[in-house]
Motif scaffolding. Structure first.
Motif, mmCIF file in Angstrom:
data_model
loop_
_atom_site.group_PDB
_atom_site.id
_atom_site.type_symbol
_atom_site.label_atom_id
_atom_site.label_comp_id
_atom_site.label_asym_id
_atom_site.label_seq_id
_atom_site.Cartn_x
_atom_site.Cartn_y
_atom_site.Cartn_z
ATOM 1 N N LEU A 93 0.816 -1.214 0.000
ATOM 2 C CA LEU A 93 0.000 0.000 0.000
ATOM 3 C C LEU A 93 0.851 1.265 0.000
ATOM 4 O O LEU A 93 0.498 2.256 -0.641
ATOM 5 C CB LEU A 93 -0.942 -0.007 1.209
ATOM 6 C CG LEU A 93 -1.894 1.192 1.314
ATOM 7 C CD1 LEU A 93 -2.879 1.224 0.157
ATOM 8 C CD2 LEU A 93 -2.652 1.185 2.635
ATOM 9 N N ASP A 94 1.976 1.256 0.716
ATOM 10 C CA ASP A 94 2.794 2.465 0.786
ATOM 11 C C ASP A 94 3.331 2.865 -0.586
ATOM 12 O O ASP A 94 3.400 4.043 -0.904
ATOM 13 C CB ASP A 94 3.955 2.279 1.776
ATOM 14 C CG ASP A 94 3.509 2.522 3.213
ATOM 15 O OD1 ASP A 94 2.334 2.911 3.399
ATOM 16 O OD2 ASP A 94 4.306 2.313 4.128
ATOM 17 N N ILE A 98 0.470 4.380 -2.437
ATOM 18 C CA ILE A 98 0.203 5.738 -1.945
ATOM 19 C C ILE A 98 1.217 6.718 -2.539
ATOM 20 O O ILE A 98 0.866 7.820 -2.968
ATOM 21 C CB ILE A 98 0.256 5.769 -0.394
ATOM 22 C CG1 ILE A 98 -0.966 5.056 0.180
ATOM 23 C CG2 ILE A 98 0.343 7.198 0.125
ATOM 24 C CD1 ILE A 98 -0.912 4.839 1.683
ATOM 25 N N PRO A 117 -7.679 -2.071 -3.570
ATOM 26 C CA PRO A 117 -7.108 -3.367 -3.941
ATOM 27 C C PRO A 117 -8.144 -4.213 -4.675
ATOM 28 O O PRO A 117 -9.350 -3.971 -4.554
ATOM 29 C CB PRO A 117 -6.752 -4.004 -2.605
ATOM 30 C CG PRO A 117 -7.452 -3.222 -1.553
ATOM 31 C CD PRO A 117 -8.037 -1.989 -2.154
ATOM 32 N N ARG A 153 -12.109 -4.808 -3.972
ATOM 33 C CA ARG A 153 -12.414 -4.981 -2.558
ATOM 34 C C ARG A 153 -13.341 -3.848 -2.111
ATOM 35 O O ARG A 153 -13.367 -2.789 -2.721
ATOM 36 C CB ARG A 153 -11.132 -4.992 -1.737
ATOM 37 C CG ARG A 153 -10.278 -6.252 -1.990
ATOM 38 C CD ARG A 153 -9.575 -6.703 -0.723
ATOM 39 N NE ARG A 153 -10.512 -6.875 0.360
ATOM 40 C CZ ARG A 153 -11.083 -8.032 0.697
ATOM 41 N NH1 ARG A 153 -10.798 -9.134 0.042
ATOM 42 N NH2 ARG A 153 -11.928 -8.099 1.698
ATOM 43 N N ALA A 190 -14.354 -0.421 2.669
ATOM 44 C CA ALA A 190 -13.618 -0.480 3.942
ATOM 45 C C ALA A 190 -12.132 -0.720 3.728
ATOM 46 O O ALA A 190 -11.313 -0.351 4.566
ATOM 47 C CB ALA A 190 -14.200 -1.576 4.834
ATOM 48 N N ASP A 191 -11.770 -1.338 2.607
ATOM 49 C CA ASP A 191 -10.358 -1.622 2.351
ATOM 50 C C ASP A 191 -9.717 -0.565 1.458
ATOM 51 O O ASP A 191 -8.637 -0.759 0.924
ATOM 52 C CB ASP A 191 -10.214 -3.002 1.703
ATOM 53 C CG ASP A 191 -10.594 -4.110 2.667
ATOM 54 O OD1 ASP A 191 -10.369 -3.928 3.878
ATOM 55 O OD2 ASP A 191 -11.130 -5.134 2.224
ATOM 56 N N THR A 192 -10.426 0.544 1.290
ATOM 57 C CA THR A 192 -9.975 1.599 0.397
ATOM 58 C C THR A 192 -9.213 2.671 1.162
ATOM 59 O O THR A 192 -9.473 2.905 2.337
ATOM 60 C CB THR A 192 -11.201 2.219 -0.297
ATOM 61 O OG1 THR A 192 -11.873 1.179 -1.004
ATOM 62 C CG2 THR A 192 -10.806 3.311 -1.262
ATOM 63 N N THR A 193 -8.271 3.309 0.469
ATOM 64 C CA THR A 193 -7.475 4.384 1.069
ATOM 65 C C THR A 193 -7.586 5.628 0.190
ATOM 66 O O THR A 193 -7.490 5.525 -1.028
ATOM 67 C CB THR A 193 -6.005 3.944 1.160
ATOM 68 O OG1 THR A 193 -5.953 2.733 1.921
ATOM 69 C CG2 THR A 193 -5.148 5.004 1.827
ATOM 70 N N VAL A 230 1.317 15.127 1.724
ATOM 71 C CA VAL A 230 0.476 13.995 1.331
ATOM 72 C C VAL A 230 -0.497 13.695 2.470
ATOM 73 O O VAL A 230 -0.080 13.538 3.619
ATOM 74 C CB VAL A 230 1.340 12.749 1.034
ATOM 75 C CG1 VAL A 230 0.451 11.567 0.678
ATOM 76 C CG2 VAL A 230 2.312 13.055 -0.089
ATOM 77 N N VAL A 242 -3.196 11.073 3.737
ATOM 78 C CA VAL A 242 -3.705 9.715 3.551
ATOM 79 C C VAL A 242 -4.875 9.517 4.506
ATOM 80 O O VAL A 242 -4.765 9.822 5.687
ATOM 81 C CB VAL A 242 -2.605 8.678 3.846
ATOM 82 C CG1 VAL A 242 -3.134 7.265 3.715
ATOM 83 C CG2 VAL A 242 -1.420 8.893 2.922
ATOM 84 N N THR A 243 -6.003 9.046 3.978
ATOM 85 C CA THR A 243 -7.157 8.847 4.848
ATOM 86 C C THR A 243 -7.733 7.460 4.668
ATOM 87 O O THR A 243 -7.532 6.816 3.642
ATOM 88 C CB THR A 243 -8.273 9.864 4.556
ATOM 89 O OG1 THR A 243 -8.560 9.817 3.157
ATOM 90 C CG2 THR A 243 -7.868 11.271 4.951
ATOM 91 N N ASP A 244 -8.449 7.040 5.688
ATOM 92 C CA ASP A 244 -9.142 5.769 5.639
ATOM 93 C C ASP A 244 -10.390 5.934 4.784
ATOM 94 O O ASP A 244 -11.093 6.916 4.908
ATOM 95 C CB ASP A 244 -9.524 5.376 7.069
ATOM 96 C CG ASP A 244 -10.552 4.280 7.102
ATOM 97 O OD1 ASP A 244 -10.325 3.251 6.466
ATOM 98 O OD2 ASP A 244 -11.591 4.470 7.763
ATOM 99 N N GLY A 245 -10.644 4.981 3.924
ATOM 100 C CA GLY A 245 -11.903 4.955 3.196
ATOM 101 C C GLY A 245 -11.916 5.749 1.909
ATOM 102 O O GLY A 245 -10.982 6.467 1.595
ATOM 103 N N PRO A 255 -1.907 5.674 8.463
ATOM 104 C CA PRO A 255 -3.010 6.618 8.222
ATOM 105 C C PRO A 255 -4.165 6.039 7.393
ATOM 106 O O PRO A 255 -5.228 6.654 7.351
ATOM 107 C CB PRO A 255 -2.333 7.773 7.466
ATOM 108 C CG PRO A 255 -1.066 7.202 6.933
ATOM 109 C CD PRO A 255 -0.645 6.135 7.877
ATOM 110 N N ALA A 256 -3.978 4.885 6.773
ATOM 111 C CA ALA A 256 -5.095 4.285 6.031
ATOM 112 C C ALA A 256 -6.100 3.628 6.973
ATOM 113 O O ALA A 256 -7.160 3.187 6.536
ATOM 114 C CB ALA A 256 -4.578 3.265 5.018
ATOM 115 N N GLY A 267 -3.117 -4.273 1.934
ATOM 116 C CA GLY A 267 -1.681 -4.409 1.709
ATOM 117 C C GLY A 267 -0.860 -3.390 2.481
ATOM 118 O O GLY A 267 0.163 -2.916 1.999
#
Lengths: 283, 456
Positions: free
Chosen positions: A83-84, A87, A105, A180, A183-186, A195, A197-200, B159-160, B208
């Protein structure tokens, strides 16, 4: 891991800057790293067509599935370590400054072949024979349940094997995958060089893109006919968006100006015209 | 062996309740001698995070890692009283946990050979061939054990993940707290907290999220989130949001330990250093903050000789070096401002000698960082002490009118206190009653009741 990066307008965009928002360097870097698998840009929302099947009836409407201002304008599929890295790549795309990027994902199937790519090899080299469409499979679990209860119009949750087979044989489906859930989204944005970065996902809408296919059809009427056969047309919503011709090597500023002018020009026939065509074809 | 093991059911003084509760089987276990109990608790506090962190690195599976670590501690509780405490408890626990994890993966149907290959490969080659993980650099400098825990902190604080999940996951995985305890700390049902933890772990796998300290170029962007998580954990420890206990010293100590780890990773970051100073200066007052019955003792009534002098000295020293490091970036960050406020209190020989004007100035600056109603509340109180009760009452009335602290007991409590100082006993009593009805912990409620009684 493979990710889809979806680009959308943002609520707090940074001012446009030709130097910072040129996409050519970004594409060149990813190609050199071998990270990018496929990417397209979508025609503006007024060229979107929404397809639903309810009680056996085909419903075709103009416009995107959601009234939200944040609808998808394009996507890339990348293959990165984690994921990093996704991002990092998303944050350098101009859309991260001008709007936002959603990092999703793909669904991993238990019987998946390790190392198999989402995008079939050689797709880029294949000549375009018709009009290419992005077919977004839009899910709304609440609406799906309702559809099942009221009309016995069962929304098929399973991967649409038969549809995939038929469309592959016809040469109409180039590739497609299930994503997916939100909930698995960033979410990734870049504001003032930082930068964020947030959940969802970026949209709070209760409907979301659950998967997508890339189609090659003669025209919109053909694409609507293909979409209507997809099992999810009965329980969810399908959105068809023509692709926007995109060449990262063209002059960036000139392209942006041309696209701005093109935005108001409707490329596709209206939903009514498509329905009339389809009615004529079946008569 | 001294003492009767079978009669000794007391917990040793100072033992962390939370540390023991999820490891030691409660029913029917053979009671251990106090030394064994103490050894088990020491091992838990020192090794839990390290064992979990190592197992996550080795198996790549958070659930398997946690189960195996819990299993290893359970096994220790059974075998150590019988066979004695091993010479290197950490290594014993790690080996036992790794064997349990292997069994578990095999039972899941993963081919034995594949599991073995996988584990050996991961453990000895380490990493993916990319640039070195900063955690490994720390490990080389400070000996084993740092690397995996630091990775865990950064992964849990990614942060995700949603903020509340970051704090909960850090407490569970790094701090070893039980789900129920975390749920009580954050005032949510246990099932909700369990769901939250499951979802967070699922997202780490599905999205991931890498298990590592981010590379140096991404570190500044990630550090803020990590410090925020550690600050929230410490805050919960400093003033528990529910329950019978005023302070959760285990949480506060854990936050200090983790912040120390982070400052080793980024020795030049003024805010990380300032956060450690802040946490130490607050923690130093723990013994003086609670009375004999566990009731809250306010700052002005605390016996300052009971403040931990060593921790205060360390906090002040850190703050000085933080200021020196920050010289290149002269702006004070929010942690440094808060640490400086605590430092003013720490330097005052008596409550009356407190330099409230300096504190009020720091709060003014802190208010510039964002609209935190809690900061506004403290700012009003500081101005009240610096300039007189009327200044506080005016500011508190404005804060009340904004509605941002509706239902928070410390707002009417502060109003009551300044009304009392202004000589308005009846109005003060009414506010104390309001505050009592809203208080979240029993010790705070008792303290407010006593203040109310003193008015009459």
């Amino acid at each position: 891991m493979e990710y889809a990066l979806f680009y959308a307008a943002g609520t707090d965009p940074q001012p446009y800057d030709p130097a910072e928002d040129d996409i050519a360097d970004w594409v060149a870097d990813l190609e050199a790293r071998g990270v990018i698998e496929y990417g397209v840009r979508l025609r503006p929302e007024q060229d979107a067509t929404t397809v639903r099947v309810r009680r056996g009836e085909l419903l075709v409407t103009d416009g995107p599935f959601t009234e939200s201002k944040e609808s998808v304008g394009g996507f890339d599929i990348i293959d990165v370590a984690d994921l990093d890295e996704a991002i990092e790549i998303a944050s350098r795309h101009p859309a991260a400054r001008l709007g936002q990027v959603e990092v999703r994902p793909f669904m991993q199937w238990p019987d998946a072949v390790p190392g198999q790519r989402v995008v079939p090899a050689g797709l880029e080299e294949r000549p375009v024979r018709g009009q290419r469409y992005f077919l977004a499979v839009v899910s709304d679990p609440a609406a799906r349940e309702e559809a099942t209860d009221v009309a016995g119009d069962a929304g098929d949750d399973d991967y649409p094997e038969a549809w995939v087979q038929e469309m592959r044989t016809r040469g109409a489906r180039l590739f497609g995958e299930v994503l997916r859930p939100p909930a698995d989204t960033t979410g990734v944005r870049r504001r003032d060089g930082r930068v964020i970065v947030t959940d969802g996902p970026f949209s709070e809408a209760k409907e979301w893109i659950a998967g997508f296919d890339l189609l090659e059809a003669r025209d919109l009427a053909d694409a609507v006919e293909i979409a209507a056969k997809h099992p999810m047309a009965r329980g969810g919503t399908l959105e068809l968006r023509p692709l926007w011709e995109f060449d990262p090597s063209t002059d960036h500023v000139a392209r942006t100006a041309a696209e701005a002018a093109d935005r108001d020009r409707r490329l596709e026939p209206s939903a009514d015209e498509v329905l009339a065509t389809l009615a004529g074809a079946t008569r | 062996m001294i003492g009767n093991a079978f009669e000794d059911r007391e917990e040793p003084p100072g033992a962390s309740r939370s540390a023991s509760s999820n490891v030691f089987p409660t029913g029917g276990r053979q009671a251990a001698a106090p030394e064994i109990d103490a050894a088990l608790r020491t091992a838990f506090e020192g090794e839990w995070a390290r064992v979990v962190a190592t197992l996550i690195r080795v198996t790549g599976d958070w659930d398997v890692a946690e189960e195996a670590a819990a299993g290893a501690f359970e096994r220790a509780a059974v075998t150590w009283p019988r066979d004695g405490v091993p010479r290197t408890p950490g290594a014993w626990l790690t080996t036992t946990a790794r064997n349990l994890a292997l069994d578990r993966l095999r039972r899941r149907g993963v081919e034995a050979e594949k599991v073995k290959e996988w584990i050996v490969e991961r453990e000895f080659e380490g990493g993916t061939g990319g640039p070195p993980d900063p955690a490994d650099v720390i490990a080389d400098r400070d000996g084993p054990g740092w690397d995996d825990r630091l990775r865990l902190v950064f992964t849990c604080a990614h942060p995700a993940l949603p903020m509340e999940a970051r704090v909960a996951l850090t407490l569970r995985t790094v701090g070893g707290l039980e789900t129920g305890e975390i749920a009580r700390a954050f005032l949510v049902p246990e099932a909700t907290m369990a769901q939250r933890l499951v979802r967070a772990k699922r997202k780490i796998r599905n999205a991931g999220i890498p298990y590592r300290v981010p590379p140096p170029d991404a570190l500044p962007e990630r550090l803020g989130g990590v410090l925020a998580v550690l600050y929230l954990i410490a805050n919960e420890g400093y003033l528990a949001s529910s329950g019978d206990r005023l302070q959760r010293l285990d949480l506060a100590a854990e936050a200090i330990r983790l912040t120390r780890l982070v400052t080793q990773l980024v020795p030049d970051d003024p805010e990380a250093r300032a956060l450690l100073a802040l946490l130490l200066l607050q923690h130093a007052r723990r013994d003086a903050r609670a009375g004999a019955d566990g009731e809250l003792v306010p700052l002005d009534a605390q016996d300052r000789s009971r403040w931990d002098a060593a921790e205060i000295a360390e906090g002040l020293r850190l703050l000085e070096t933080s200021a020196r490091v920050a010289h290149r970036t002269p702006d004070r960050g929010p942690y440094r401002l808060q640490a400086e406020i605590q430092a003013v209190h720490a330097r005052a020989a008596t409550s009356a000698a407190t330099d409230w004007a300096q504190i009020a100035a720091r709060y003014d600056e802190l208010a510039g960082f964002g609209h935190s109603p809690i900061v506004e509340l403290n700012r009003a109180i500081a101005h009240g002490f610096a300039e007189g009760p009327q200044a506080a009452l005016t500011a508190l009335a404005a804060l009340e009118a904004s509605g941002s602290l509706d239902g928070y007991h410390l707002l009417p409590a502060a109003q009551a206190d300044f009304l009392r100082r202004a000589g308005e006993a009846d109005a003060a009593a009414a506010r104390y009653r309001e505050a009592i009805a809203l208080a979240r912990t029993a010790p705070e409620r008792r303290y407010l009741e006593r203040r109310l009684a003193e008015l009459a």
